[in-house]
Design a protein around this motif. Structure first.
Motif, PDB file in Angstrom:
ATOM      1  N   ARG A 246     -27.063  28.006 -33.253  1.00 58.58           N
ATOM      2  CA  ARG A 246     -25.628  28.243 -33.442  1.00 58.58           C
ATOM      3  C   ARG A 246     -24.857  27.087 -32.822  1.00 58.58           C
ATOM      4  O   ARG A 246     -25.412  26.267 -32.094  1.00 58.58           O
ATOM      5  CB  ARG A 246     -25.213  29.558 -32.806  1.00 58.58           C
ATOM      6  CG  ARG A 246     -25.296  29.585 -31.287  1.00 58.58           C
ATOM      7  CD  ARG A 246     -25.186  30.990 -30.756  1.00 58.58           C
ATOM      8  NE  ARG A 246     -26.434  31.723 -30.912  1.00 58.58           N
ATOM      9  CZ  ARG A 246     -26.559  33.036 -30.728  1.00 58.58           C
ATOM     10  NH1 ARG A 246     -25.506  33.753 -30.423  1.00 58.58           N
ATOM     11  NH2 ARG A 246     -27.718  33.631 -30.862  1.00 58.58           N
ATOM     12  N   THR A 247     -23.584  27.029 -33.091  1.00 61.79           N
ATOM     13  CA  THR A 247     -22.764  25.963 -32.526  1.00 61.79           C
ATOM     14  C   THR A 247     -22.472  26.249 -31.049  1.00 61.79           C
ATOM     15  O   THR A 247     -22.425  27.403 -30.626  1.00 61.79           O
ATOM     16  CB  THR A 247     -21.431  25.839 -33.274  1.00 61.79           C
ATOM     17  OG1 THR A 247     -20.728  27.081 -33.173  1.00 61.79           O
ATOM     18  CG2 THR A 247     -21.669  25.502 -34.735  1.00 61.79           C
ATOM     19  N   MET A 248     -22.266  25.186 -30.316  1.00 58.40           N
ATOM     20  CA  MET A 248     -21.941  25.291 -28.890  1.00 58.40           C
ATOM     21  C   MET A 248     -20.467  24.928 -28.686  1.00 58.40           C
ATOM     22  O   MET A 248     -20.119  23.972 -28.010  1.00 58.40           O
ATOM     23  CB  MET A 248     -22.836  24.345 -28.074  1.00 58.40           C
ATOM     24  CG  MET A 248     -24.319  24.670 -28.127  1.00 58.40           C
ATOM     25  SD  MET A 248     -24.767  26.013 -26.998  1.00 58.40           S
ATOM     26  CE  MET A 248     -24.948  27.343 -28.172  1.00 58.40           C
ATOM     27  N   ASP A 249     -19.588  25.716 -29.321  1.00 62.64           N
ATOM     28  CA  ASP A 249     -18.160  25.390 -29.299  1.00 62.64           C
ATOM     29  C   ASP A 249     -17.563  25.470 -27.893  1.00 62.64           C
ATOM     30  O   ASP A 249     -16.513  24.873 -27.633  1.00 62.64           O
ATOM     31  CB  ASP A 249     -17.385  26.334 -30.228  1.00 62.64           C
ATOM     32  CG  ASP A 249     -17.700  26.079 -31.690  1.00 62.64           C
ATOM     33  OD1 ASP A 249     -18.150  24.965 -32.006  1.00 62.64           O
ATOM     34  OD2 ASP A 249     -17.508  26.997 -32.513  1.00 62.64           O
ATOM     35  N   HIS A 250     -18.186  26.243 -27.011  1.00 64.53           N
ATOM     36  CA  HIS A 250     -17.602  26.369 -25.679  1.00 64.53           C
ATOM     37  C   HIS A 250     -17.900  25.144 -24.812  1.00 64.53           C
ATOM     38  O   HIS A 250     -17.382  25.035 -23.704  1.00 64.53           O
ATOM     39  CB  HIS A 250     -18.101  27.645 -24.994  1.00 64.53           C
ATOM     40  CG  HIS A 250     -19.564  27.659 -24.677  1.00 64.53           C
ATOM     41  ND1 HIS A 250     -20.544  27.581 -25.635  1.00 64.53           N
ATOM     42  CD2 HIS A 250     -20.210  27.738 -23.485  1.00 64.53           C
ATOM     43  CE1 HIS A 250     -21.728  27.625 -25.062  1.00 64.53           C
ATOM     44  NE2 HIS A 250     -21.560  27.717 -23.767  1.00 64.53           N
ATOM     45  N   LEU A 251     -18.725  24.214 -25.309  1.00 66.49           N
ATOM     46  CA  LEU A 251     -18.936  22.951 -24.592  1.00 66.49           C
ATOM     47  C   LEU A 251     -17.879  21.959 -25.071  1.00 66.49           C
ATOM     48  O   LEU A 251     -18.163  21.004 -25.790  1.00 66.49           O
ATOM     49  CB  LEU A 251     -20.346  22.412 -24.871  1.00 66.49           C
ATOM     50  CG  LEU A 251     -21.508  23.341 -24.517  1.00 66.49           C
ATOM     51  CD1 LEU A 251     -22.842  22.672 -24.839  1.00 66.49           C
ATOM     52  CD2 LEU A 251     -21.466  23.743 -23.054  1.00 66.49           C
TER      53      LEU A 251
END
Length: 888
Positions: A246-251
């Motif tokens: 999944r994407t690591m948008d919180h980084l």
């Protein structure tokens, strides 16, 4: 050869892609493991190993765990350094045609854990990526549970290891194409999982900083991103994409920093000073971090550890933190209100991480709401007192209470939701009209079912008749066998036969059942869908939540340091840049805390840029030398992280590194003796220390013969004094080295005071000027519990040794200083000094010394003996045997 079943073929196909991980294969309500995975997991998890047919001739080894308790078993494997691949059913087995479709939805590794029960509240779980080439190395460090991301570059292998261990990572990724075996060897002594990956190539035609900005919304910190730094970052992001699916948008935020902006603390110093864990049992209790930590939140505890790991070098940065601590030090009433507000705040960093990651539960959202509701009171208290601190003003201005997020949660999520997300009970009444209609239909149907039991009892006259439900057969009317004859003919349709009863159904009951189950199924599906929409809406604001978490953590650390300073009567150190380190009545912060009921004896420290740079401390064991030297180092670290310090007064010039050689420890696995470990630590010190460093060496030169030990000790002292010019504290049992004060201008002698009264000795633990003249080793043996007979014998032998060697020892101290400095000589207990061998005369002439052949042999044995390697009892026995030979 027999073929496997289609399901086992599916398992083997998926396992082929995850050879280095345990594959948890979902089958109904269990996760199953097969073949070698099953055998190994059964051993590691201590669960039963069974078998099953899979189309092959032999039974396939198999073990499994229930899906609802799988986290417990995964945590055990991750804690032991293993990886776990989670393979889920991607379709409803009831609707599947053939083998149920399955996919690995996540690969859990030690460095990619997100679940709270896998993590320690006040510790980060870092994943580190390294890209090394041509003598330089870039390092990217990330904690996906909190969203932190750091990036830096170092220029040596030693600096790389220091920087890696500063993060204490669970896992290290080597993105390099070369130098892999070097990194493997470096990390071999440490419990760190090493993974090899290939870093994606950077775009050659685009600026590195621009490429970095593609992956992050914000890049903090000064400096330029090099190609190596970008490759380390891309390698880490690629690994996360591969494992997390999944994407690591919180980084969204990356911090570039220079290691030179912080004090360097190598692995030896961190261990010897027990900064975050003790040497004895590797526990947090008894460490500097344990003593400092009065934080109220998990994120505050993690930030405090980062401050301890990275003391500051900039005078301005240190004073900025001091200023904030000083405000809360004096405003004790406001500080208590701040602590009260902080206790209402959950772990915002990890809550935000789980929300962005898509794994947050409804209870997580309620905890987030509760935390945000505490922010206005916290902000009000800070606004009232922050006028004299720029740091507190900046923090207060960034405390965003996120009222819109609070409103979203408050409108949609029930106040006490269940832990399970797909069983309903998540969404409040009135939030969605269609959901309310489904709830009404379900509620009305269940009320009709409840009234049916009363109606049927009255109609049949059977008082024990009951209406029930289970997931397999649905709703039913149950009648015991004894009452079957009372049932009206043709009223019920038989559904199930039990040992003592029959279960029936009616057309009307069947119709209501269909309506209720349909309403319940749609209701739970809709509730989950609405919950995900709410969670995703909040995930779009995760940057605000992470920024808020950082500010709350800073407030928490500052109040913790202020509370500690007031409670322990610490003082604010003056930060200067003229090279001085002056500490009046300094105390060891941890020892003082542990022995709170006893009085701690404070001591002064005076180290100057020009003048007294080196203190040579002599005195017996148990007198407090090691404690004193450690307290100086800990006071320096506390001062440079912005804390007040345990002293009456302190003037501190920041040091760039602290080197320590303290304690005795061997490395059996590495094949290194205690003495070799000491020499390795000394080697690191001598190669890396500079004029801005602080060096602390305890019992320099022990572990070898007396002459060699003193020779090494003197050579090291002279090198640090003449070539390095750093601030140095050296303790030694070799009080003969006190003569160095006469030849080294910046060295001064000190010793730990001892008071003798008759047969008793009292260690005063007070540092005073001048050298010691005794070691009091026999007294230490006595208080350790050595039998009286041995102690008496040792005292008698000591008197003989002192008497026989008195002349030679005094001559050495008075007349042979220069010779000793240039080429150390072996001390002779019988009053002579070994002379160089000659071609015309033996090195040791019996005639010239007037000694008999027996005495000559005894002298030779004494000269050859490695006394420092003997235990006290071995030494006494050795001397006793020599005396018996003299008596013959």
């Amino acid at each position: 050869m027999a073929k496997h079943t289609p399901m086992m073929e599916q398992y083997l196909s998926i396992k082929e892609q995850y050879q280095d991980a345990f594959l948890f294969f979902r089958l109904g309500d269990f996760y199953e493991l097969f073949f070698e995975d099953a055998v190994k997991a059964a051993q590691e998890l201590e669960i039963t190993l069974t078998g099953r047919g899979g189309g092959a001739e032999e039974r396939i080894p198999m073990c499994g765990v229930p899906y609802h308790s799988v986290d417990t078993y995964i945590a055990q494997l991750i804690d032991k350094g293993y990886k776990v691949a989670i393979c889920e059913q991607m379709e409803d087995p009831k609707q599947a045609k053939g083998v149920v479709k399955r996919e690995v939805t996540r690969l859990i590794t030690p460095g990619t854990v997100m679940e709270g029960n896998f993590l320690t509240d006040k510790e980060n779980n870092y994943l580190v990526a390294v890209y090394a080439v041509d003598g330089a190395a870039a390092l990217a460090a990330c904690d996906i549970s909190t969203g932190e991301f750091y990036l830096t570059e170092v220029d040596s292998e030693t600096a790389l290891l220091d920087e890696i261990l500063r993060y204490n990572p669970s896992e290290v990724i080597d993105c390099s194409q070369i130098n892999r075996f070097s990194l493997k060897d470096m990390l071999a002594p440490h419990p760190i999982v090493l993974t090899f990956v290939s870093a994606p190539e950077a775009d050659g035609g685009v600026d590195y900083d621009e490429q970095l900005a593609r992956h992050f919304n914000e890049v903090a910190g000064a400096g330029h991103c090099s190609g190596n730094m970008l490759r380390a970052t891309l390698g880490l992001l690629a690994y996360l994409k591969e494992t997390q699916k999944r994407t690591m948008d919180h980084l969204h935020r990356i911090e570039l920093y220079e290691p030179a902006a912080y004090m360097v603390l190598d692995q030896f110093t961190r261990r010897n000073l027990e900064l975050v864990e003790t040497i004895r049992d590797m526990s947090r209790k008894g460490s500097l971090l344990w003593m400092l930590d009065q934080t109220s939140t998990a994120m505050g505890g993690r930030l405090l550890r980062r401050w301890v790991d990275r003391p500051l070098l900039s005078k301005a940065a240190i004073e900025k933190r001091q200023q904030a601590v000083e405000v809360l030090y004096h405003e004790w009433l406001a500080r208590e209100e701040i602590r009260r507000a902080l206790k209402e705040v959950y772990d915002l960093e990890r809550l935000a991480g789980r929300i962005a990651y898509g794994s947050a539960s409804a209870r997580d959202l309620i905890q987030l709401k509760s935390s945000l509701l505490a922010i206005p009171a916290l902000k009000q208290q800070l606004e009232d007192i922050a006028t004299t601190s720029n740091s507190l003003q900046e923090i207060t201005a960034q405390l965003d209470a996120c009222p819109d997020i609070v409103e979203i949660i408050d409108q949609g999520i029930t106040d006490d939701p269940p832990l399970a997300l797909k069983e309903g009970g998540l969404i409040k009444d009135g939030y969605d009209e269609y959901l309310d209609r489904l709830r009404t239909a379900s509620r009305d149907g269940k009320q009709w079912i409840a009234s049916l039991e009363k109606q049927e009892r009255e109609a049949t006259g059977i008082r024990s008749l009951k209406v029930g439900y289970n997931k397999v057969f649905g709703y039913y009317i149950e009648v015991t066998r004894a009452n079957l004859a009372a049932l009206p003919e043709g009223r019920y349709e038989r559904k199930q036969t039990l040992a003592n009863a029959e279960r029936f159904i009616t057309p009307e009951l069947k119709e209501k059942e269909a309506l209720i189950l349909e309403a319940d199924e749609k209701r739970t599906e809709l509730e989950y869908q609405l919950f995900v929409e709410i969670r995703d809406k909040i995930a779009g604001q995760v940057k605000r939540l992470q920024d808020l978490a950082l500010q709350v953590a800073a407030v928490d650390v500052i109040q913790s340091l202020a509370a500690l300073a007031q409670e322990r009567s610490y003082t604010k150190p003056a930060i200067v840049e003229d090279g001085r380190v002056e500490i009046a009545d300094g105390r060891h912060p941890v020892v003082e805390t542990v022995v709170a009921e006893q009085s701690f004896v404070p001591n002064d420290t005076h180290l100057l840029a020009d003048g007294q740079q080196m203190m040579l401390i002599t005195g017996p064991n148990m007198a407090g030398k090691s404690t004193y030297m450690r307290q100086v180092a800990l006071i320096m670290i506390m001062a440079q992280l912005g804390s007040f310090v345990p002293a009456q007064k302190a003037v501190i010039t920041p040091v760039d590194r602290i080197f320590t050689r303290i304690g005795a420890a061997d490395d059996l696995v590495g094949g290194q003796s205690t003495f070799m470990v000491e020499m390795k630590e000394i080697e690191v010190t001598l190669r890396n220390a500079n004029a801005r460093s602080l060096v602390i060496i305890d019992e320099l030169g022990r572990g070898t013969s007396t002459s060699e030990g003193m020779s090494i000790a003197q050579a090291v002292i002279e090198y640090l004094h003449d070539d390095v010019g750093c601030k140095t504290l050296v303790s030694t049992h070799y009080h003969e080295l006190s003569h160095l004060e006469d030849t080294l201008d910046n060295l001064k002698n000190y010793h730990m005071a001892v008071e003798e009264s008759g047969d008793s000795v009292v260690f005063l633990r007070k540092l005073i000027a001048g050298p010691a003249d005794k070691s009091y080793g026999i007294y230490c043996a006595q208080i350790a519990g050595i039998p009286d007979r041995v102690i008496q014998r040792a005292n008698h032998l000591l008197e003989e040794f002192v008497g026989s060697s008195e002349g030679g020892a005094h001559r050495l101290a008075a007349n042979e200083t220069a010779a000793f400095q240039s080429e150390p000589q072996q001390l002779d207990l019988f009053g002579t000094i070994e002379e160089p061998a000659s071609t015309t005369e033996p090195a040791y002439s019996n005639e010239r010394n007037g000694q008999s052949s027996v005495e000559s042999q005894i002298v030779k044995k004494l000269k050859d003996a490695d006394l420092m390697a003997m235990t006290p009892l071995d030494a006494i026995n050795f001397v006793f045997e020599l005396k018996k030979q003299l008596a013959k």
